[in-house]
Each structure stands twice: as structure tokens, then as C-alpha cells.
Design a protein around this motif. Structure first.
Motif, PDB file in Angstrom:
ATOM      1  N   ALA A  91       1.030  -1.180   0.040  1.00  0.00           N
ATOM      2  CA  ALA A  91      -0.012   0.077  -0.205  1.00  0.00           C
ATOM      3  C   ALA A  91       0.775   1.173  -0.122  1.00  0.00           C
ATOM      4  N   ILE A  92       2.102   1.133   0.022  1.00  0.00           N
ATOM      5  CA  ILE A  92       3.058   2.096   0.165  1.00  0.00           C
ATOM      6  C   ILE A  92       2.857   3.332  -0.969  1.00  0.00           C
ATOM      7  N   TRP A  93       2.502   2.629  -2.340  1.00  0.00           N
ATOM      8  CA  TRP A  93       2.429   3.607  -3.390  1.00  0.00           C
ATOM      9  C   TRP A  93       1.260   4.570  -3.167  1.00  0.00           C
ATOM     10  N   ARG A  94       0.291   4.122  -2.558  1.00  0.00           N
ATOM     11  CA  ARG A  94      -0.890   5.059  -2.109  1.00  0.00           C
ATOM     12  C   ARG A  94      -0.735   6.020  -1.331  1.00  0.00           C
ATOM     13  N   VAL A  95       0.300   5.608  -0.217  1.00  0.00           N
ATOM     14  CA  VAL A  95       0.718   6.714   1.150  1.00  0.00           C
ATOM     15  C   VAL A  95       1.729   7.545   0.590  1.00  0.00           C
ATOM     16  N   ARG A  96       2.250   7.212  -0.518  1.00  0.00           N
ATOM     17  CA  ARG A  96       3.433   8.092  -1.292  1.00  0.00           C
ATOM     18  C   ARG A  96       2.489   9.259  -1.919  1.00  0.00           C
ATOM     19  N   ILE A  97       1.483   9.000  -2.515  1.00  0.00           N
ATOM     20  CA  ILE A  97       0.583   9.981  -3.225  1.00  0.00           C
ATOM     21  C   ILE A  97      -0.065  10.695  -2.102  1.00  0.00           C
ATOM     22  N   ALA A  98      -0.603   9.970  -1.039  1.00  0.00           N
ATOM     23  CA  ALA A  98      -1.082  11.028  -0.170  1.00  0.00           C
ATOM     24  C   ALA A  98      -0.145  11.680   0.396  1.00  0.00           C
ATOM     25  N   ASP A  99       1.130  11.342   0.779  1.00  0.00           N
ATOM     26  CA  ASP A  99       2.223  12.333   1.210  1.00  0.00           C
ATOM     27  C   ASP A  99       2.213  13.606   0.489  1.00  0.00           C
ATOM     28  N   LEU A 100       2.307  13.395  -0.784  1.00  0.00           N
ATOM     29  CA  LEU A 100       2.301  14.720  -1.688  1.00  0.00           C
ATOM     30  C   LEU A 100       1.314  15.542  -1.481  1.00  0.00           C
ATOM     31  N   HIS A 101      -0.217  14.939  -1.576  1.00  0.00           N
ATOM     32  CA  HIS A 101      -1.264  15.762  -1.242  1.00  0.00           C
ATOM     33  C   HIS A 101      -1.076  16.422   0.203  1.00  0.00           C
ATOM     34  N   GLY A 102      -0.644  15.855   1.170  1.00  0.00           N
ATOM     35  CA  GLY A 102      -0.726  16.304   2.587  1.00  0.00           C
ATOM     36  C   GLY A 102       0.397  17.381   2.485  1.00  0.00           C
ATOM     37  N   VAL A 103       1.491  17.336   1.709  1.00  0.00           N
ATOM     38  CA  VAL A 103       2.414  18.504   1.981  1.00  0.00           C
ATOM     39  C   VAL A 103       1.763  19.652   1.215  1.00  0.00           C
ATOM     40  N   LEU A 104       1.051  19.329   0.052  1.00  0.00           N
ATOM     41  CA  LEU A 104       0.495  20.464  -0.758  1.00  0.00           C
ATOM     42  C   LEU A 104      -0.760  21.298   0.342  1.00  0.00           C
ATOM     43  N   ASP A 105      -1.606  20.241   0.703  1.00  0.00           N
ATOM     44  CA  ASP A 105      -2.607  20.688   1.790  1.00  0.00           C
ATOM     45  C   ASP A 105      -2.001  21.642   3.057  1.00  0.00           C
ATOM     46  N   HIS A 106      -0.843  21.263   3.507  1.00  0.00           N
ATOM     47  CA  HIS A 106      -0.521  21.987   4.473  1.00  0.00           C
ATOM     48  C   HIS A 106       0.990  22.822   4.082  1.00  0.00           C
ATOM     49  N   LEU A 107       0.928  23.215   3.119  1.00  0.00           N
ATOM     50  CA  LEU A 107       2.247  23.975   2.541  1.00  0.00           C
ATOM     51  C   LEU A 107       2.173  25.301   3.313  1.00  0.00           C
ATOM     52  N   GLY A 108       1.137  25.713   3.529  1.00  0.00           N
ATOM     53  CA  GLY A 108       1.142  27.201   4.448  1.00  0.00           C
ATOM     54  C   GLY A 108       1.956  26.848   5.635  1.00  0.00           C
ATOM     55  N   HIS A 109       1.562  25.713   6.405  1.00  0.00           N
ATOM     56  CA  HIS A 109       2.216  25.424   7.813  1.00  0.00           C
ATOM     57  C   HIS A 109       3.711  25.170   7.427  1.00  0.00           C
ATOM     58  N   VAL A 110       3.926  24.360   6.392  1.00  0.00           N
ATOM     59  CA  VAL A 110       5.303  24.027   6.413  1.00  0.00           C
ATOM     60  C   VAL A 110       6.109  25.419   6.175  1.00  0.00           C
ATOM     61  N   MET A 111       5.752  26.178   5.150  1.00  0.00           N
ATOM     62  CA  MET A 111       6.370  27.376   5.139  1.00  0.00           C
ATOM     63  C   MET A 111       6.471  28.199   6.328  1.00  0.00           C
ATOM     64  N   GLU A 112       5.545  28.317   7.114  1.00  0.00           N
ATOM     65  CA  GLU A 112       5.637  28.986   8.599  1.00  0.00           C
ATOM     66  C   GLU A 112       6.637  28.285   9.378  1.00  0.00           C
ATOM     67  N   GLN A 113       6.755  27.242   9.354  1.00  0.00           N
ATOM     68  CA  GLN A 113       7.531  26.350  10.246  1.00  0.00           C
ATOM     69  C   GLN A 113       8.978  26.636   9.846  1.00  0.00           C
TER      70      GLN A 113
END
Length: 301
Positions: A91-113
Motif C-alpha cells: 500500500a506504500i504507493w498510495r501512501v506516497r501519493i497521500a504524502d504529496l497531497h498532504g504536503v500541498l494541503d499543509h504547505l502554508g504550515h510548512v512554510m511558516e515552520q
């Protein structure tokens, strides 16, 4: 043939990204130029077993040229020890895709940090990936995974992505080796729906152990996807294209720092153009490559 004048960079890690359904927290590294505003963003997906700490020869050059680069560590990273025989691996291929979506969803948080919230242009986002990371990126650009009957699976495409770069991307699944069929069933991409503009980079001598086809297997993402796409075939390049994952890395079979620089600058020039930052960057890069090639041939004569 530099993509721009180089400048000092900074790197911040680890930054934790909120993520559900993961056995390990999702962490990213952010690399950015020390100066500049309205900076475009690259989210980079690593190849199998790597992490946010790899690919510095590419990432540092992109950051020095003016990009902010975000690198997640996926679950297949060797630091987590989830191998081919682990029941979680399928199932890791799906988690990988979810990782990228998660980074994009929380990009504002990442940039703030990272202390970069006021310096990035979140309207200019590109995705780049190598090997398994290239297939992961392809899913957000619109590619799908075919099942055993040849039916396309779930649509993971992402709105708001201006462009992508696929480096050594998986080809079609009709020539997989028995090992790949057993352990890597997701390596059956359908590029017919990958509509986002993209650059496909492939090595002239990249012979995959996962396919019975030759190096042309890695051209499929270009040949089988809708325009606009560009293809760059790296002369004499193998799967790590001179050592893009790092200096003196054991997986590198074709060590060549100049080849690494070529790949880094190709990605930078393409994205400058595709993100409407410098629309002459790609054409200038191509002219520089041809000029250097001609000069090299004259020297050999």
C-alpha cells in the motif's frame, strides 16, 4: 550552462506535516535561497529507499537558483525498514501519493515552520520526482494505475499544479519482470490522462531490472501522455543519471558530476519557463547544451 547566478542557501529539517494512517510521522526538509521573495516551490518525491536527506546535488542547485524545495520522506525510506516482504509494502504507493497531497494541503504550515511564509509564491508550484518518485508525481499530474484487467484506477490528480518533471519514470506495465509483477503491481501507469504540462527526463542507457524492455521504457511517460510535454534523453545516462541522489552513492553506476548538473539545470530551466518566471529559460538552456555539444565534438576532432 547555469540556470541562474547561484546564491547561498539554507535548509530546515525536520518539519512535521499532519498526516493520518501512517506508521511514522510525515517529515519534510525545506531548502531555500537565503534571499529573494515571491519564490516558486518545488515538491520533490524521492526514489525507492531514499529520504528527505538525499538528492542534495539537485536540490541545492535548485535552491541556489531561486526555488524553495520541499522534500518529504516516504514510508519506503530505508530508515523505516519496510521491505518488499512487509505486508505494509503493497500500500506504500498510495501512501506516497497521500504524502504529496498532504504536503500541498499543509504547505502554508510548512512554510511558516521554515520561516518562509512571506517569501513564497504559492501560485507557482511544481512537482518533481525520480524513479518511484516520478510515478508518484505522475499520479498528481493525472496518470492512473491500471489493474490486472487493464482498467484505470482512482484519479489522484491535483488542481493548482502548474507543471511537473518526471525523472526516470516507470514505463507501462506490459513488460514487467516476474519480481516486479509480484512485488510492484502498481508499476502499471496509464499516462493517457496525465494532462499537466511536464518534462520527462530519461537516461540513454537506463536498463531497468523491473522491465524486459530497454531504455525506451522510460520514454513512455512522454510518448503516451497528452501534450504539452517535453522529453530530454541524457546521453550515456543510467538510472541515477550521474549521481543525482548524492556524491559517492553506491547505487550510482554512471558517476558524472557534469551529468548531474545537466539534469539539475534542465529541470530549473524548464520550470522557470513553465511557471512563467523566465519564458526564455528553456530555449536558452537548449542553445547552451547544443553549443557545448558542438564544442566538445570539435575538441575531439
Amino acid at each position: 550552462m547555469p540556470i541562474s547566478a547561484q546564491q547561498p542557501t539554507i535548509a530546515i529539517k525536520p518539519i512535521v506535516v499532519p498526516a493520518d494512517g501512517r506508521d511514522f510521522e510525515l517529515q519534510v526538509k525545506v531548502t531555500a535561497p537565503v534571499r529573494g521573495a515571491d519564490l516558486p516551490v518545488i515538491v520533490f518525491s524521492h526514489g525507492n529507499a531514499w529520504s528527505m536527506d538525499g538528492y542534495e546535488p539537485l536540490v541545492d542547485r535548485w535552491a541556489a537558483a531561486g526555488f524553495v524545495v520541499v522534500q518529504p520522506t516516504h514510508l519506503d525510506s530505508r530508515r523505516f525498514g519496510i521491505g518488499f516482504d512487509d505486508p505494509r509494502f503493497g500500500a506504500i504507493w498510495r501512501v506516497r501519493i497521500a504524502d504529496l497531497h498532504g504536503v500541498l494541503d499543509h504547505l502554508g504550515h510548512v512554510m511558516e515552520q521554515a520561516g518562509l511564509a512571506d517569501r513564497v509564491d504559492r501560485s507557482r508550484i511544481a512537482l518533481v520526482g525520480h524513479s518511484w518518485g516520478a510515478q508518484t508525481v505522475g499520479a498528481l499530474l493525472g496518470a492512473r494505475v491500471l489493474d490486472d484487467a487493464g482498467n484505470p484506477g482512482e484519479d489522484f490528480s491535483r488542481d493548482g499544479i502548474k507543471a511537473g518533471v518526471l525523472i526516470a519514470a516507470t514505463g507501462t506495465g506490459d513488460s514487467l519482470t516476474p519480481f516486479a509483477v509480484e512485488h510492484l503491481s502498481f508499476m502499471r501507469p496509464d499516462y493517457g490522462t496525465m494532462t499537466t504540462p511536464a518534462l520527462v527526463i530519461a537516461g540513454e542507457k537506463d536498463q531497468s531490472r523491473m522491465s524486459t524492455r530497454g531504455p525506451d521504457w522510460f520514454f513512455d511517460a512522454y510518448r503516451l501522455s497528452p501534450a504539452p510535454k517535453r522529453l530530454m534523453i541524457v546521453a550515456n545516462g543510467e538510472h541515477t543519471l550521474g549521481g543525482i541522489a548524492g556524491e559517492a552513492v553506491t547505487e550510482t553506476t554512471d558517476t558524472d558530476p557534469a551529468r548531474v548538473t545537466l539534469v539539475a539545470d534542465a529541470v530549473g530551466a524548464y520550470l522557470f519557463d513553465a511557471l512563467d518566471i523566465r519564458t526564455d529559460a528553456w530555449s536558452e538552456f537548449r542553445v547552451a547544451v547544443e553549443t557545448e555539444r558542438s564544442a566538445s565534438l570539435r575538441r575531439k576532432d
